[in-house]
Design an enzyme around this catalytic site. Structure first.
Site, PDB file in Angstrom:
ATOM      1  N   HIS A   1       0.926 -42.562  21.211  1.00 11.37           N
ATOM      2  CA  HIS A   1       2.216 -41.932  20.966  1.00 11.37           C
ATOM      3  C   HIS A   1       3.344 -42.851  21.437  1.00 11.37           C
ATOM      4  O   HIS A   1       4.362 -43.016  20.751  1.00 11.37           O
ATOM      5  CB  HIS A   1       2.317 -40.599  21.714  1.00 11.37           C
TER       6      HIS A   1
ATOM      7  N   ASN B   1      -3.036   5.966   6.497  1.00  9.84           N
ATOM      8  CA  ASN B   1      -3.689   6.799   7.512  1.00  9.84           C
ATOM      9  C   ASN B   1      -4.364   5.929   8.571  1.00  9.84           C
ATOM     10  O   ASN B   1      -4.207   4.702   8.600  1.00  9.84           O
ATOM     11  CB  ASN B   1      -4.688   7.750   6.858  1.00  9.84           C
TER      12      ASN B   1
ATOM     13  N   SER C   1       4.829   9.629  12.335  1.00  6.60           N
ATOM     14  CA  SER C   1       6.288   9.504  12.376  1.00  6.60           C
ATOM     15  C   SER C   1       6.828   9.869  13.751  1.00  6.60           C
ATOM     16  O   SER C   1       6.278  10.732  14.443  1.00  6.60           O
ATOM     17  CB  SER C   1       6.913  10.410  11.307  1.00  6.60           C
TER      18      SER C   1
ATOM     19  N   GLU D   1      10.418   5.070  16.695  1.00  3.95           N
ATOM     20  CA  GLU D   1      10.572   4.594  15.316  1.00  3.95           C
ATOM     21  C   GLU D   1      12.002   4.871  14.833  1.00  3.95           C
ATOM     22  O   GLU D   1      12.673   3.994  14.285  1.00  3.95           O
ATOM     23  CB  GLU D   1       9.558   5.310  14.420  1.00  3.95           C
ATOM     24  N   HIS D   2      12.465   6.121  15.015  1.00  7.75           N
ATOM     25  CA  HIS D   2      13.829   6.519  14.650  1.00  7.75           C
ATOM     26  C   HIS D   2      14.552   6.984  15.904  1.00  7.75           C
ATOM     27  O   HIS D   2      14.012   7.796  16.667  1.00  7.75           O
ATOM     28  CB  HIS D   2      13.838   7.674  13.648  1.00  7.75           C
TER      29      HIS D   2
ATOM     30  N   GLU E   1       1.982 -38.432  29.881  1.00  2.00           N
ATOM     31  CA  GLU E   1       0.940 -37.488  29.469  1.00  2.00           C
ATOM     32  C   GLU E   1      -0.363 -38.192  29.098  1.00  2.00           C
ATOM     33  O   GLU E   1      -1.296 -37.558  28.610  1.00  2.00           O
ATOM     34  CB  GLU E   1       1.437 -36.643  28.293  1.00  2.00           C
TER      35      GLU E   1
ATOM     36  N   ASP F   1      15.398   7.577   5.234  1.00  2.00           N
ATOM     37  CA  ASP F   1      14.052   7.611   4.667  1.00  2.00           C
ATOM     38  C   ASP F   1      14.060   7.280   3.180  1.00  2.00           C
ATOM     39  O   ASP F   1      13.052   6.794   2.650  1.00  2.00           O
ATOM     40  CB  ASP F   1      13.430   8.993   4.869  1.00  2.00           C
TER      41      ASP F   1
ATOM     42  N   HIS G   1       6.237  15.661   8.659  1.00  2.00           N
ATOM     43  CA  HIS G   1       5.416  14.571   8.140  1.00  2.00           C
ATOM     44  C   HIS G   1       3.938  14.761   8.455  1.00  2.00           C
ATOM     45  O   HIS G   1       3.072  14.538   7.615  1.00  2.00           O
ATOM     46  CB  HIS G   1       5.865  13.227   8.752  1.00  2.00           C
TER      47      HIS G   1
ATOM     48  N   TYR H   1       0.846  -1.185   0.000  1.00  2.00           N
ATOM     49  CA  TYR H   1       0.000   0.000   0.000  1.00  2.00           C
ATOM     50  C   TYR H   1       0.883   1.238   0.000  1.00  2.00           C
ATOM     51  O   TYR H   1       1.829   1.338   0.792  1.00  2.00           O
ATOM     52  CB  TYR H   1      -0.932   0.029   1.210  1.00  2.00           C
TER      53      TYR H   1
ATOM     54  N   GLN I   1      11.458  15.463  10.635  1.00  2.00           N
ATOM     55  CA  GLN I   1      10.450  14.442  10.930  1.00  2.00           C
ATOM     56  C   GLN I   1       9.118  15.061  11.359  1.00  2.00           C
ATOM     57  O   GLN I   1       8.052  14.494  11.118  1.00  2.00           O
ATOM     58  CB  GLN I   1      10.971  13.492  12.018  1.00  2.00           C
TER      59      GLN I   1
END
Length: 795
Positions: A422, A217, A240, A329-330, A417, A363, A265, A132, A262
């Protein structure tokens, strides 16, 4: 002192609980209106598909969509019209992104946890992913590169892109150009939550994908959250974020530039500076000076007033501890020795070391991915990488000795068990194993041959056949002048045919077994040479009937995927638990041949029988018949259906040691080759050798000619072949009419409608979508090419 209104300014130690909570709690949660509206959009797209997408474009984007998919020509034109400087920058970014993500690509790992116990972890690329690209305040061409290129590097077969339509009813031209550079297969003019729903469920125009990535968004983020159980997604992206740690050596102007870059943004961007050893007012003044020069100063001012902070820390250690709690984030380390601090860093999407390492470089151009976790998710999530475009397959292989060593402890745990079945399954391996190949007792050793006395006699009343001969209509249909002969059984084991085959192959008759086609011989061999429950291993892909014959005889098929460059995993094909290893060379359906050294390695290391299927050997490749004479556990199967053209008569044979041949012959029973088939086969073998050579040569010539012509068509790649067919791989290319977009089955259906039948192979392991074309006289191949060309709109 300053015209900049920061939301928080002061020492970390003096922060009020509410101020600290404001900084740390940055979840990307949405209000009820966004949540409810997103749910309604998702439901509408799921119910009405393309119609809902057109309504959304009209209502939200103000455009009428005549077509949802952007034509490939439009995408190419956007790239051609792009400003050369921007194109050069995007192509440079693409190269760096590809280089970085190739270096970080996941690799298959194997570990032996104890002797004979192998655990493997293999990355398998997703089939189709969706990227996207937003189209709101700005057109993020760089996000197209960041999503599509790692997917391509990971080996994803098809990458689709959704981006909102602009006034022209198309996504931004720079986004379209970036799609062309990134190798996106298909582009759709769809935006917002509707795009995420379309890629999750699929519509008439938009195909469903396995994973959706890319920023967006609040509606896009909420759609990803609501559809997480339907389609894989990256972490929902919020506004951001940047946290700068600056010491006394840092330039206030550089700190200000990084924070403001930043902040532009989004008004909701989260921008924090943590300063050590210098007064805050110096940095406030620098911020004010830089903001005054910015075109997006209003957005920047709102971001700093809403979520901006300038904090003072008593030490670098305190600053990094706060950064770990903030999980940005950064994270930019504008300190004297940033590399020394890097080992102390925790919880950051990506880290920038030093003043010259601007976040802006990351970026766009460095090659690291800028799709990163926000809202504190860096505590648990990482940035987008090739890992996001694969799923992992874990596999395990336990040798016979290791199975015996694991049996007791496994049984004990299973019983503890309360799982006795098994315990039974594991405990069974404590018994002595069957003898290895050298002392294996074949299933049919104790069964005598069916051997009636068929010595010619003047009056034979021994076989309960119809002594009046063949019905007249049947004799006429068969075109025989000897109807009485056809009413009697053929020779028991086709001894004369064996002698003719011996002359053809150069091996003694006792090394040959015949059957009703090589399928019959292969089926009988599986029945004779393995016991129900045994494992038969084979490289994948292979002859489609092999797994069916295995299942019909109670065997466990074990497909061994080919490695890089079609490398064969000899260990997986020959470990001690494998009773039969099956090799097909030339391979059906790919046409590829196995190198002689690989065949010899498999034979030398196999614990069981090795069957080499040479149905297409006359057309190319190196035969293993000499190995079938040299090794007592090798059987080579062949047919007269291909090069000799006797498919309708069903004549097959195998070459192997007399021991194997006798076992197979008893498993298949007598009278498996009919009298007409035996006579025709003998005649062809002894009198038509030149005819066979002539037409085999014609196949080889037309095979090369057809492969070259087919590969010249868009989206078609003819794979190398040593057989009487060519496998055409449908390459991913732009546009809905591209072969890979149609798929093997749909392309086959369309060609059949044009009067040409080919064999589809959808999702063939290691190949993808493909169709197989038999090679014949050139007029036939020319007709096939014409149909392909017409279908691909190349005429």
């Amino acid at each position: 002192m300053s015209g900049i209104a920061l939301r928080i300014c002061g020492a970390i130690d003096d922060l009020a609980p509410a101020e600290l909570d404001l900084l740390l709690r940055r979840e990307t949660s949405v209000d009820d209106t966004v949540r409810e509206r997103t749910a309604a959009i998702i439901a509408d797209v799921r119910a009405r598909g393309d119609e809902a997408l057109r309504d959304l474009a009209r209502g939200l984007d103000g455009v009428m969509l005549t077509q949802i998919e952007v034509p490939a020509t439009v995408v190419c034109e956007a790239l051609g019209a792009l400003d050369p400087a921007i194109r050069g920058a995007l192509e440079r970014a693409a190269r760096n992104i590809a280089a970085a993500h190739r270096a970080f690509a996941p690799q298959c790992v194997e570990v032996e946890t104890e002797p004979g116990v192998l655990i493997g972890h293999r990355p398998d690329p997703l089939a189709r992913v969706g990227v996207y690209a937003p189209g709101g305040r700005a057109a993020y061409a760089s996000s197209v590169l960041m999503g599509a290129i790692p997917a391509r590097v990971a080996g994803v077969r098809e990458v689709v892109l959704c981006s909102p339509p602009g006034p022209s009813a198309l996504p931004s031209p720079v986004v379209l150009a970036a799609a062309a550079i990134a190798g996106v297969d298909r582009v759709f003019a769809v935006g917002g939550a509707g795009a995420i729903a379309a890629m999750a469920f699929g519509t008439t125009s938009v195909p469903p994908v396995d994973r959706v990535v890319g920023p967006g968004n609040a509606y896009v983020a909420e759609a990803k959250t609501q559809l997480a159980s339907v389609v894989g997604t990256d972490a929902p992206a919020g506004p951001s974020e940047l946290l700068v740690v600056a010491d006394a050596a840092a330039s206030p102007d550089i700190v200000a530039r990084e924070m403001i870059a930043q902040a532009e943004h989004d008004p909701r961007a989260c921008i924090v500076g943590v300063v050590v050893g210098r007064p805050l007012h110096v940095f406030l003044r620098a911020l004010e000076d830089v903001v005054a020069t910015q075109m997006r100063s209003e957005i920047i001012a709102r971001a700093l007033a809403t979520r901006g902070a300038l904090l003072e820390a008593g030490s670098v250690e305190q600053a990094l501890a706060f950064a770990a709690r903030y999980a940005p984030e950064h994270l930019s380390l504008l300190v004297a020795e940033p590399t020394l601090l890097l080992p102390m860093v925790r919880n950051a999407g990506t880290v920038f070391l030093g003043e010259t390492s601007s976040v802006a470089f990351g970026d766009y151009l460095t090659g690291a991915n800028h799709v990163l976790p926000t809202g504190g998710r860096a505590r648990t999530h990482s940035g987008l990488t090739t890992d996001d475009f694969v799923r992992w397959t874990t596999y395990q292989r336990v040798t016979l000795d290791a199975a015996r060593a694991l049996a007791a402890d496994t049984s004990a745990l299973a019983l503890a068990e309360g799982l006795p079945a098994h315990a039974m399954a594991a405990g069974a391996w404590r018994r002595e194993p069957r003898a290895a190949r050298s002392s294996r007792r074949l299933r049919f050793d104790a069964i005598p041959h069916y051997a009636p006395d068929r010595t010619p006699c003047a009056l034979d009343l021994s076989d309960n056949t119809n002594l009046w001969g063949v019905p007249p209509a049947a004799a006429h249909a068969l075109g025989t002048a000897e109807p009485r002969a056809l009413s009697r059984y053929p020779s028991v084991y086709a001894e004369e045919l064996k002698r003719a085959l011996a002359e053809y192959t150069g091996v003694p008759p006792e090394y040959i077994v015949t059957g009703c086609g090589s399928d019959d011989v292969l089926d009988s061999a599986l029945r004779a040479l393995a016991q129900p429950g045994d494992c038969i291993a084979f490289p994948d892909p292979t002859f489609a009937m092999l797994p069916l014959f295995a299942a019909a005889n109670g065997l466990t098929p074990h497909a061994v995927s080919l490695g890089a460059g079609a490398a064969v995993d000899v260990d997986a094909l020959t470990h001690s638990g494998v009773a039969i290893t099956y090799l097909c060379s030339p391979n059906n359906p790919t046409g590829a041949t196995l190198p002689r050294e690989v065949v010899e390695s498999v034979i030398a290391r196999a614990h069981g029988v090795v069957i080499v299927d040479e149905a297409y050997i006359e057309f190319g490749g190196e035969s293993a018949i000499d190995l079938a004479q040299a090794y007592e556990h090798v059987l080579v199967t062949r047919t007269l259906s291909k090069a000799f053209g006797l498919a309708g008569l069903r004549v097959g044979y195998a070459v192997g040691s007399p021991t194997l041949v006798a076992a197979v012959e008893k498993a298949r029973g007598p009278y498996k080759v009919s009298l007409p088939a035996e006579r025709a086969a003998i005649a062809a073998l002894r009198h038509d050798a030149s005819w066979v050579r002539e037409h085999v040569d014609a196949v080889r010539v037309n095979r090369v000619r057809f492969a070259e012509a087919a590969s010249a068509l868009p989206g078609i790649q003819a794979l190398p072949s040593a057989a009487n067919f060519v496998l055409l791989r449908l390459e991913p290319t732009m546009g809905s009419a591209a072969p890979a977009a149609l798929g093997a089955c749909e392309l086959t259906r369309r060609l059949r409608a044009r009067g040409v039948a080919v064999r589809p192979f959808p999702a063939l392991p290691g190949v993808g979508e493909a169709v197989r074309v038999t090679i014949g006289p050139w007029e036939m191949m020319d007709a096939c090419l014409a149909a392909l060309c017409a279908e691909l709109q190349c005429a």
